[in-house]
Design an enzyme around this catalytic site. Sequence first.
Site, mmCIF file in Angstrom:
data_model
loop_
_atom_site.group_PDB
_atom_site.id
_atom_site.type_symbol
_atom_site.label_atom_id
_atom_site.label_comp_id
_atom_site.label_asym_id
_atom_site.label_seq_id
_atom_site.Cartn_x
_atom_site.Cartn_y
_atom_site.Cartn_z
ATOM 1 N N GLY A 50 -14.846 35.254 8.957
ATOM 2 C CA GLY A 50 -15.398 33.903 9.002
ATOM 3 C C GLY A 50 -16.023 33.530 7.679
ATOM 4 O O GLY A 50 -16.302 34.400 6.840
ATOM 5 N N GLN A 55 -21.655 29.266 2.155
ATOM 6 C CA GLN A 55 -21.242 30.465 1.410
ATOM 7 C C GLN A 55 -20.368 30.124 0.206
ATOM 8 O O GLN A 55 -20.095 30.995 -0.622
ATOM 9 C CB GLN A 55 -20.477 31.422 2.320
ATOM 10 C CG GLN A 55 -21.367 32.119 3.331
ATOM 11 C CD GLN A 55 -20.568 33.120 4.127
ATOM 12 O OE1 GLN A 55 -19.894 32.759 5.081
ATOM 13 N NE2 GLN A 55 -20.618 34.375 3.733
ATOM 14 N N CYS A 92 -21.137 40.922 5.790
ATOM 15 C CA CYS A 92 -21.077 39.515 5.394
ATOM 16 C C CYS A 92 -20.504 39.414 3.981
ATOM 17 O O CYS A 92 -20.876 40.203 3.110
ATOM 18 C CB CYS A 92 -22.479 38.920 5.430
ATOM 19 S SG CYS A 92 -22.550 37.196 4.908
ATOM 20 N N LEU A 93 -19.619 38.437 3.761
ATOM 21 C CA LEU A 93 -19.008 38.275 2.437
ATOM 22 C C LEU A 93 -20.044 37.939 1.363
ATOM 23 O O LEU A 93 -19.801 38.152 0.185
ATOM 24 C CB LEU A 93 -17.933 37.185 2.474
ATOM 25 C CG LEU A 93 -16.712 37.473 3.370
ATOM 26 C CD1 LEU A 93 -15.783 36.264 3.405
ATOM 27 C CD2 LEU A 93 -15.970 38.709 2.898
ATOM 28 N N HIS A 134 -22.590 34.568 13.990
ATOM 29 C CA HIS A 134 -22.828 34.874 12.574
ATOM 30 C C HIS A 134 -22.702 33.600 11.725
ATOM 31 O O HIS A 134 -23.561 33.316 10.878
ATOM 32 C CB HIS A 134 -21.822 35.945 12.128
ATOM 33 C CG HIS A 134 -21.959 36.384 10.701
ATOM 34 N ND1 HIS A 134 -22.369 37.652 10.341
ATOM 35 C CD2 HIS A 134 -21.724 35.728 9.530
ATOM 36 C CE1 HIS A 134 -22.390 37.741 9.015
ATOM 37 N NE2 HIS A 134 -21.992 36.589 8.501
ATOM 38 N N GLU A 135 -21.635 32.810 11.970
ATOM 39 C CA GLU A 135 -21.426 31.595 11.168
ATOM 40 C C GLU A 135 -22.464 30.524 11.510
ATOM 41 O O GLU A 135 -22.962 29.827 10.621
ATOM 42 C CB GLU A 135 -20.005 31.043 11.362
ATOM 43 C CG GLU A 135 -18.894 31.999 10.964
ATOM 44 C CD GLU A 135 -19.111 32.722 9.643
ATOM 45 O OE1 GLU A 135 -19.680 32.119 8.713
ATOM 46 O OE2 GLU A 135 -18.739 33.903 9.549
ATOM 47 N N HIS A 138 -25.499 31.282 9.621
ATOM 48 C CA HIS A 138 -25.375 30.835 8.225
ATOM 49 C C HIS A 138 -25.780 29.373 8.091
ATOM 50 O O HIS A 138 -26.510 28.992 7.172
ATOM 51 C CB HIS A 138 -23.923 30.971 7.735
ATOM 52 C CG HIS A 138 -23.615 32.299 7.112
ATOM 53 N ND1 HIS A 138 -24.319 32.788 6.030
ATOM 54 C CD2 HIS A 138 -22.669 33.228 7.398
ATOM 55 C CE1 HIS A 138 -23.804 33.980 5.696
ATOM 56 N NE2 HIS A 138 -22.817 34.265 6.499
HETATM 57 ZN ZN ZN Z 1 -21.701 35.957 6.574
#
Ligand code: ZN
Length: 187
Positions: A50, A55, A92-93, A134-135, A138
């Site tokens: 995701g 991000q 997480c990216l 998770h998203e 964010h």
């Molecule tokens: Zn993340």
Amino acid sequence: MSSPTRQLKIVRYGDPVLRKPAQKVGRITAEVRQLVEQMVETMRAAGGVGLAANQIGVSQRLAVIEVEGEVRVLVDPEIVRTVGSELCDEGCLSLPRLYGLVERPIRAVVKARDLSGRRITLEGEGLLARALCHELDHLNGRLFIDNADESTLHWLLGHDDDGQPITQPTTLDDALRVFTAARKAHG
Ligand code: ZN
């Protein structure tokens, strides 16, 4: 002006945009559609499940998720219901290579709009429920490290010849120091 690649730069821990609650998207313009296309490309290139718009430095309530080959686009999403809880490893990216156990619902129901503006309801279980939460976090300025069991935080250094992960335990303070130092070094 055309760009050579449609991938966008993923912002990393330490960028204030990750801690700022994102703004409603509202009207879905051609720019929003193009941004979503680039977000999907970027998520895939990074091997992520995701990606939220903040991000990539855009403070809008917009996220993409790809679980089991299906891409979901979420415009102005809201969690309406969650069921149960389970502990799973999560990363997480924006915090590359850092993982830890995070408690998340087993099921999550999310209301959003799709790219044509239609209202949609998404029901996710397991990984999809985890990705949705998770998203959504964010978009509210939250990161998985806020919910992670600190004693389980570790770096994923790579994989051995048998494909087993090579990990190294870390504390939250040490991990954040690494990201902060990398940010200073790379600007
Ligand atoms: Zn993340």
